[in-house]
Motif scaffolding. Structure first.
Motif, PDB file in Angstrom:
ATOM      1  N   VAL A   1       0.839  -1.202   0.000  1.00 18.79           N
ATOM      2  CA  VAL A   1       0.000   0.000   0.000  1.00 18.79           C
ATOM      3  C   VAL A   1       0.875   1.253   0.000  1.00 18.79           C
TER       4      VAL A   1
ATOM      5  N   ASP B   1      -5.216   5.049   0.557  1.00 19.84           N
ATOM      6  CA  ASP B   1      -5.910   4.175  -0.387  1.00 19.84           C
ATOM      7  C   ASP B   1      -5.268   4.308  -1.770  1.00 19.84           C
ATOM      8  N   LYS B   2      -5.855   3.658  -2.769  1.00 19.60           N
ATOM      9  CA  LYS B   2      -5.262   3.671  -4.110  1.00 19.60           C
ATOM     10  C   LYS B   2      -5.265   5.053  -4.746  1.00 19.60           C
ATOM     11  N   ASN B   3      -6.089   5.970  -4.230  1.00 20.44           N
ATOM     12  CA  ASN B   3      -6.123   7.344  -4.730  1.00 20.44           C
ATOM     13  C   ASN B   3      -5.223   8.273  -3.923  1.00 20.44           C
TER      14      ASN B   3
END
Length: 94
Positions: free
Chosen positions: A27, A49-51
């Motif tokens: 992550v 998070d992925k953003n």
């Protein structure tokens, strides 16, 4: 009917024993505090998070030791070892 029952049992088993497989093993993390020493640094990290937004499901992780040099506010790629919050810093995200 039987298929649905099996699916429910599997979901309960994963939730009870293998919660970590629902999380990614690698992550992003934002550096929120830095303490530098001669051979290593100690960081506080917030998982993203992925953003690259703060993931509120994770607490801030204190005292992560690493030889990777980062500054406050940097974003790092980290591994969550063995499904725990045992964090290993891989490097800085460019």
């Amino acid at each position: 009917m039987l298929e649905q029952m099996i699916q429910n049992v599997i979901e309960k088993l994963i939730k009870a024993r293998y919660q970590h497989i629902k999380l990614p093993s690698a992550v992003y993390a934002k550096v929120t505090k830095v303490q530098e020493y001669a051979d290593y640094s100690v960081y506080n990290l917030k998982i993203l998070d992925k953003n690259k937004e703060i993931n509120s499901e994770f607490p801030e992780i204190p005292e992560v030791k690493s030889t990777v040099r980062l500054v406050n506010g940097d974003i790092a790629a980290v591994l969550l070892l063995y499904g725990q919050l045992n964090v290993y810093i891989v490097g800085k995200v460019v």
